[in-house]
Scaffold this motif. Structure first.
Motif, PDB file in Angstrom:
ATOM      1  N   VAL A   1       0.836  -1.206   0.000  1.00 22.99           N
ATOM      2  CA  VAL A   1       0.000   0.000   0.000  1.00 22.99           C
ATOM      3  C   VAL A   1       0.869   1.253   0.000  1.00 22.99           C
ATOM      4  O   VAL A   1       0.621   2.200  -0.766  1.00 22.99           O
ATOM      5  N   LEU A   2       1.914   1.282   0.835  1.00 21.85           N
ATOM      6  CA  LEU A   2       2.809   2.442   0.848  1.00 21.85           C
ATOM      7  C   LEU A   2       3.476   2.640  -0.507  1.00 21.85           C
ATOM      8  O   LEU A   2       3.627   3.780  -0.970  1.00 21.85           O
ATOM      9  N   GLY A   3       3.868   1.565  -1.146  1.00 17.89           N
ATOM     10  CA  GLY A   3       4.498   1.674  -2.457  1.00 17.89           C
ATOM     11  C   GLY A   3       3.544   2.194  -3.512  1.00 17.89           C
ATOM     12  O   GLY A   3       3.913   3.036  -4.340  1.00 17.89           O
ATOM     13  N   ALA A   4       2.309   1.711  -3.499  1.00 20.52           N
ATOM     14  CA  ALA A   4       1.327   2.180  -4.477  1.00 20.52           C
ATOM     15  C   ALA A   4       1.022   3.660  -4.280  1.00 20.52           C
ATOM     16  O   ALA A   4       0.958   4.427  -5.251  1.00 20.52           O
ATOM     17  N   VAL A   5       0.870   4.089  -3.031  1.00 21.02           N
ATOM     18  CA  VAL A   5       0.617   5.504  -2.760  1.00 21.02           C
ATOM     19  C   VAL A   5       1.829   6.346  -3.158  1.00 21.02           C
ATOM     20  O   VAL A   5       1.688   7.439  -3.715  1.00 21.02           O
ATOM     21  N   ALA A   6       3.029   5.831  -2.914  1.00 25.51           N
ATOM     22  CA  ALA A   6       4.243   6.565  -3.290  1.00 25.51           C
ATOM     23  C   ALA A   6       4.336   6.762  -4.797  1.00 25.51           C
ATOM     24  O   ALA A   6       4.734   7.839  -5.262  1.00 25.51           O
ATOM     25  N   VAL A   7       3.971   5.770  -5.564  1.00 24.45           N
ATOM     26  CA  VAL A   7       3.992   5.900  -7.025  1.00 24.45           C
ATOM     27  C   VAL A   7       2.980   6.952  -7.478  1.00 24.45           C
ATOM     28  O   VAL A   7       3.283   7.801  -8.324  1.00 24.45           O
ATOM     29  N   ILE A   8       1.791   6.933  -6.899  1.00 26.30           N
ATOM     30  CA  ILE A   8       0.764   7.920  -7.268  1.00 26.30           C
ATOM     31  C   ILE A   8       1.219   9.324  -6.902  1.00 26.30           C
ATOM     32  O   ILE A   8       1.082  10.268  -7.683  1.00 26.30           O
ATOM     33  N   VAL A   9       1.785   9.477  -5.708  1.00 27.81           N
ATOM     34  CA  VAL A   9       2.256  10.803  -5.275  1.00 27.81           C
ATOM     35  C   VAL A   9       3.412  11.277  -6.148  1.00 27.81           C
ATOM     36  O   VAL A   9       3.506  12.458  -6.477  1.00 27.81           O
ATOM     37  N   SER A  10       4.293  10.367  -6.548  1.00 36.87           N
ATOM     38  CA  SER A  10       5.410  10.777  -7.401  1.00 36.87           C
ATOM     39  C   SER A  10       4.913  11.290  -8.750  1.00 36.87           C
ATOM     40  O   SER A  10       5.501  12.217  -9.316  1.00 36.87           O
ATOM     41  N   LEU A  11       3.840  10.716  -9.264  1.00 40.30           N
ATOM     42  CA  LEU A  11       3.252  11.238 -10.504  1.00 40.30           C
ATOM     43  C   LEU A  11       2.725  12.658 -10.294  1.00 40.30           C
ATOM     44  O   LEU A  11       2.825  13.508 -11.180  1.00 40.30           O
ATOM     45  N   GLY A  12       2.179  12.923  -9.122  1.00 36.89           N
ATOM     46  CA  GLY A  12       1.736  14.272  -8.801  1.00 36.89           C
ATOM     47  C   GLY A  12       2.892  15.248  -8.668  1.00 36.89           C
ATOM     48  O   GLY A  12       2.784  16.414  -9.045  1.00 36.89           O
ATOM     49  N   ILE A  13       4.012  14.773  -8.146  1.00 36.49           N
ATOM     50  CA  ILE A  13       5.197  15.633  -8.037  1.00 36.49           C
ATOM     51  C   ILE A  13       5.728  15.966  -9.420  1.00 36.49           C
ATOM     52  O   ILE A  13       6.173  17.087  -9.666  1.00 36.49           O
ATOM     53  N   PHE A  14       5.676  15.010 -10.342  1.00 34.97           N
ATOM     54  CA  PHE A  14       6.075  15.309 -11.719  1.00 34.97           C
ATOM     55  C   PHE A  14       5.208  16.418 -12.317  1.00 34.97           C
ATOM     56  O   PHE A  14       5.668  17.184 -13.150  1.00 34.97           O
ATOM     57  N   GLN A  15       3.952  16.494 -11.891  1.00 32.19           N
ATOM     58  CA  GLN A  15       3.044  17.537 -12.360  1.00 32.19           C
ATOM     59  C   GLN A  15       3.202  18.830 -11.564  1.00 32.19           C
ATOM     60  O   GLN A  15       2.488  19.788 -11.815  1.00 32.19           O
TER      61      GLN A  15
ATOM     62  N   ILE B   1      12.688  13.403   1.332  1.00 35.34           N
ATOM     63  CA  ILE B   1      12.210  14.468   2.225  1.00 35.34           C
ATOM     64  C   ILE B   1      13.087  15.698   2.092  1.00 35.34           C
ATOM     65  O   ILE B   1      12.596  16.826   2.000  1.00 35.34           O
ATOM     66  N   TRP B   2      14.399  15.500   2.063  1.00 39.29           N
ATOM     67  CA  TRP B   2      15.325  16.633   1.920  1.00 39.29           C
ATOM     68  C   TRP B   2      15.059  17.393   0.621  1.00 39.29           C
ATOM     69  O   TRP B   2      14.960  18.616   0.618  1.00 39.29           O
ATOM     70  N   ALA B   3      14.926  16.664  -0.479  1.00 41.03           N
ATOM     71  CA  ALA B   3      14.735  17.320  -1.775  1.00 41.03           C
ATOM     72  C   ALA B   3      13.407  18.076  -1.831  1.00 41.03           C
ATOM     73  O   ALA B   3      13.347  19.186  -2.363  1.00 41.03           O
ATOM     74  N   LEU B   4      12.367  17.507  -1.272  1.00 40.33           N
ATOM     75  CA  LEU B   4      11.073  18.189  -1.303  1.00 40.33           C
ATOM     76  C   LEU B   4      11.046  19.408  -0.386  1.00 40.33           C
ATOM     77  O   LEU B   4      10.444  20.424  -0.718  1.00 40.33           O
ATOM     78  N   CYS B   5      11.709  19.321   0.744  1.00 37.92           N
ATOM     79  CA  CYS B   5      11.729  20.465   1.668  1.00 37.92           C
ATOM     80  C   CYS B   5      12.624  21.584   1.153  1.00 37.92           C
ATOM     81  O   CYS B   5      12.275  22.761   1.271  1.00 37.92           O
ATOM     82  N   VAL B   6      13.769  21.248   0.578  1.00 36.26           N
ATOM     83  CA  VAL B   6      14.651  22.281   0.011  1.00 36.26           C
ATOM     84  C   VAL B   6      13.976  22.921  -1.185  1.00 36.26           C
ATOM     85  O   VAL B   6      14.051  24.126  -1.374  1.00 36.26           O
ATOM     86  N   ASP B   7      13.268  22.138  -1.973  1.00 35.72           N
ATOM     87  CA  ASP B   7      12.547  22.671  -3.134  1.00 35.72           C
ATOM     88  C   ASP B   7      11.527  23.703  -2.686  1.00 35.72           C
ATOM     89  O   ASP B   7      11.436  24.774  -3.254  1.00 35.72           O
ATOM     90  N   GLN B   8      10.770  23.438  -1.659  1.00 35.87           N
ATOM     91  CA  GLN B   8       9.772  24.382  -1.167  1.00 35.87           C
ATOM     92  C   GLN B   8      10.434  25.645  -0.646  1.00 35.87           C
ATOM     93  O   GLN B   8       9.948  26.740  -0.853  1.00 35.87           O
ATOM     94  N   GLN B   9      11.544  25.493   0.024  1.00 34.92           N
ATOM     95  CA  GLN B   9      12.241  26.648   0.581  1.00 34.92           C
ATOM     96  C   GLN B   9      12.826  27.511  -0.528  1.00 34.92           C
ATOM     97  O   GLN B   9      12.771  28.730  -0.471  1.00 34.92           O
TER      98      GLN B   9
ATOM     99  N   LYS C   1       0.989  21.036  -5.660  1.00 37.22           N
ATOM    100  CA  LYS C   1       1.327  21.397  -4.280  1.00 37.22           C
ATOM    101  C   LYS C   1       0.962  20.274  -3.314  1.00 37.22           C
ATOM    102  O   LYS C   1       1.707  19.972  -2.396  1.00 37.22           O
ATOM    103  N   TRP C   2      -0.192  19.624  -3.533  1.00 34.07           N
ATOM    104  CA  TRP C   2      -0.614  18.537  -2.656  1.00 34.07           C
ATOM    105  C   TRP C   2       0.383  17.387  -2.698  1.00 34.07           C
ATOM    106  O   TRP C   2       0.594  16.708  -1.703  1.00 34.07           O
ATOM    107  N   ALA C   3       0.983  17.185  -3.866  1.00 35.09           N
ATOM    108  CA  ALA C   3       1.914  16.069  -4.016  1.00 35.09           C
ATOM    109  C   ALA C   3       3.207  16.322  -3.251  1.00 35.09           C
ATOM    110  O   ALA C   3       3.807  15.384  -2.724  1.00 35.09           O
ATOM    111  N   HIS C   4       3.645  17.587  -3.183  1.00 32.66           N
ATOM    112  CA  HIS C   4       4.847  17.892  -2.406  1.00 32.66           C
ATOM    113  C   HIS C   4       4.625  17.591  -0.927  1.00 32.66           C
ATOM    114  O   HIS C   4       5.464  16.979  -0.270  1.00 32.66           O
ATOM    115  N   VAL C   5       3.485  18.002  -0.426  1.00 30.56           N
ATOM    116  CA  VAL C   5       3.171  17.755   0.989  1.00 30.56           C
ATOM    117  C   VAL C   5       2.975  16.266   1.228  1.00 30.56           C
ATOM    118  O   VAL C   5       3.511  15.699   2.189  1.00 30.56           O
ATOM    119  N   ALA C   6       2.223  15.613   0.353  1.00 33.79           N
ATOM    120  CA  ALA C   6       1.998  14.178   0.495  1.00 33.79           C
ATOM    121  C   ALA C   6       3.294  13.391   0.310  1.00 33.79           C
ATOM    122  O   ALA C   6       3.481  12.348   0.937  1.00 33.79           O
TER     123      ALA C   6
END
Length: 146
Positions: A68-82, A124-132, A85-90
């Motif tokens: 389940v964690l892997g499936a959600v991670a794949v879906i969220v990564s597709l959102g990050i490619f797009q 986590i580091w890459a997503l947090c630095v990206d937001q900053q 904002k929700w995908a960065h937080v998720a």
């Protein structure tokens, strides 16, 4: 004025690169977690069961957690490619959950759990630095076309 624009352009390219890095790493972590979940559900001999472990779950239970964690991670990564904002937080949240799940399953596959914890830490580091980097300073006035 040109130096400021060059600095902002450099930061924007750096942040875009980190977004792609985080999306790719989260996609890889998700796919690997899906594979790990399928192996655990199939009762593969790769996993070693330990006795007297505080967080001892059935191997099939751990398999479903990782699947389940892997499936959600794949879906969220597709959102990050797009660049949603929700995908960065998720993405930060799901990477944190992957860290916790791999920490709790350390006795079953210690080396792989440590690798996945490191992957998720980089995400986590890459997503947090990206937001900053992409956020503007609080006192910066937007340019107006006159």
């Amino acid at each position: 004025m040109t130096a400021t624009q060059t600095t902002h352009a450099h930061r924007r390219h750096w942040a875009e690169g980190l977004t792609v890095f985080a999306a790719v790493m989260l996609m890889i972590a998700g796919i690997l977690d899906i594979c790990r979940g399928v192996m655990a559900i199939a009762q593969d001999d790769i996993f070693v069961t330990t006795r007297n472990y505080v967080f001892a779950y059935d191997l099939t239970g751990w398999g479903w957690v990782h699947l389940v964690l892997g499936a959600v991670a794949v879906i969220v990564s597709l959102g990050i490619f797009q660049t949603a904002k929700w995908a960065h937080v998720a993405g930060v949240g799901i990477a944190g959950l992957i860290i916790i799940a791999n920490f709790l399953s350390l006795p079953y596959s210690p080396v792989w759990s440590i690798v996945m914890i490191a992957f998720s830490g980089f995400i986590i580091w890459a997503l947090c630095v990206d937001q900053q980097e992409t956020s503007s300073t609080p006192f910066e006035r937007p340019r107006q076309n006159v």
